[in-house]
Design a protein around this motif. Structure first.
Motif, short mmCIF file in Angstrom:
data_model
loop_
_atom_site.label_atom_id
_atom_site.label_comp_id
_atom_site.label_asym_id
_atom_site.label_seq_id
_atom_site.Cartn_x
_atom_site.Cartn_y
_atom_site.Cartn_z
N GLU A 93 0.66 -1.10 -0.32
CA GLU A 93 -0.25 0.17 -0.10
C GLU A 93 1.06 1.03 -0.11
O GLU A 93 1.39 1.57 1.15
CB GLU A 93 -1.19 -0.03 1.57
N PHE A 94 0.85 1.72 -0.98
CA PHE A 94 1.93 3.32 -1.06
C PHE A 94 0.53 4.21 -1.90
O PHE A 94 -0.11 3.78 -2.63
CB PHE A 94 3.03 3.17 -1.77
N PRO A 95 1.37 5.54 -1.18
CA PRO A 95 0.19 6.86 -1.59
C PRO A 95 0.39 7.21 -3.37
O PRO A 95 -1.21 7.29 -3.75
CB PRO A 95 0.99 8.35 -1.18
N ALA A 96 0.97 6.81 -4.15
CA ALA A 96 1.08 7.09 -4.87
C ALA A 96 -0.35 5.60 -5.96
O ALA A 96 -0.09 5.70 -7.47
CB ALA A 96 1.47 6.80 -6.58
N ALA A 97 -0.34 4.45 -5.81
CA ALA A 97 -1.61 3.45 -6.03
C ALA A 97 -2.94 3.83 -6.00
O ALA A 97 -3.40 3.96 -7.74
CB ALA A 97 -1.42 2.58 -4.72
N GLY A 98 -2.97 4.87 -6.06
CA GLY A 98 -4.70 5.46 -5.61
C GLY A 98 -4.46 6.41 -7.29
O GLY A 98 -5.40 5.62 -7.88
N PRO A 99 -4.04 7.33 -7.78
CA PRO A 99 -4.26 7.64 -8.65
C PRO A 99 -3.57 6.90 -9.64
O PRO A 99 -4.17 7.55 -10.45
CB PRO A 99 -2.80 8.83 -9.10
N LEU A 100 -2.74 6.41 -9.29
CA LEU A 100 -2.35 5.30 -10.98
C LEU A 100 -3.46 4.20 -11.14
O LEU A 100 -4.11 3.94 -12.16
CB LEU A 100 -1.35 4.57 -10.27
N PHE A 101 -3.90 3.46 -9.71
CA PHE A 101 -5.26 2.80 -10.05
C PHE A 101 -6.32 3.18 -10.74
O PHE A 101 -7.03 3.04 -11.55
CB PHE A 101 -5.13 1.77 -9.29
N ALA A 102 -6.52 4.34 -10.67
CA ALA A 102 -7.92 5.49 -11.07
C ALA A 102 -7.76 5.85 -12.42
O ALA A 102 -9.16 5.46 -13.09
CB ALA A 102 -8.17 6.72 -10.07
N ALA A 103 -6.40 5.60 -13.04
CA ALA A 103 -6.20 6.32 -14.00
C ALA A 103 -6.66 5.16 -15.27
O ALA A 103 -6.73 5.09 -15.72
CB ALA A 103 -4.75 7.09 -14.41
N HIS A 104 -6.02 4.00 -14.90
CA HIS A 104 -6.05 2.96 -15.32
C HIS A 104 -7.11 2.14 -15.55
O HIS A 104 -7.28 1.40 -15.95
CB HIS A 104 -4.98 1.48 -14.87
N ALA A 105 -7.99 2.82 -14.57
CA ALA A 105 -9.30 2.51 -14.46
C ALA A 105 -9.18 0.82 -13.95
O ALA A 105 -9.98 -0.39 -14.02
CB ALA A 105 -10.36 2.72 -15.29
#
Length: 184
Positions: A93-105
């Motif tokens: 679990e890491f802070p950059a995961a949220g925006p990345l997974f959201a952008a990959h949908a």
């Protein structure tokens, strides 16, 4: 006759060895990143997963196309996701995961990926995605450039970051897989 043969072998070796030392290694291909390693499972004992990017540091020219080749034994898919160094994962679990997974949908329930490519922080529809141009690093607020690819498929991308850039990257599926590109 034996002495002449020995001298001929020695002369050939003396001439040939320096040439071999100067020749590039056959496995070190220009502008290629390899995924190597795999998983070892010992029931009741341990799981060892040493899948990784190789080399850990690769120098390429701005404008170069880089090929990613999956030579690992792990049957899982991968990503090559670019992020600011301080946001490289230190756990699952890491802070950059949220925006990345959201952008990959990415759908956390089905684990399906909506967009295989994220360019400049935005998911690109799969049917229109072309060669990824890498110049944007992600952080805890926005996704960086990223490419998802199925097992053994590999991918390619073009480095458009300026000379002097360092581009840290990781696999979002295997966050311990981390390396960096240096742009010259």
């Amino acid at each position: 006759m034996n002495r002449r043969f020995t001298m001929a072998v020695a002369a050939t070796a003396a001439i040939g060895l320096p040439a071999l030392a100067l020749a590039p290694a056959a496995s070190a291909k220009k502008n290629e990143i390899r995924i190597v390693g795999g998983t070892v499972f010992k029931a009741g004992k341990f799981v060892k997963d040493d899948v990784r990017f190789k080399p850990a540091v690769k120098t390429v020219k701005s404008g170069a196309t880089v090929k990613v080749v999956d030579k690992g034994t792990d049957p899982a898919p991968h990503t090559i996701s670019f992020v600011e160094k301080k946001f490289l994962p230190k756990s699952f679990e890491f802070p950059a995961a949220g925006p990345l997974f959201a952008a990959h949908a990415a759908n956390p329930e089905t684990e399906e990926i909506g967009f295989f490519q994220v360019n400049d922080g935005v998911g690109v529809p799969n049917e229109t995605a072309g060669l990824l141009e890498v110049n944007q690093l992600g952080n805890d607020e926005s996704a960086g450039d990223s490419q998802f690819f199925p097992p053994k498929a590999g991918t390619s991308f073009k480095v458009t970051a300026p000379k002097g850039s360092t581009l840290p990257y990781y696999c979002a599926i295997h966050p311990w897989m981390q390396a960096k590109l240096k742009v010259n």
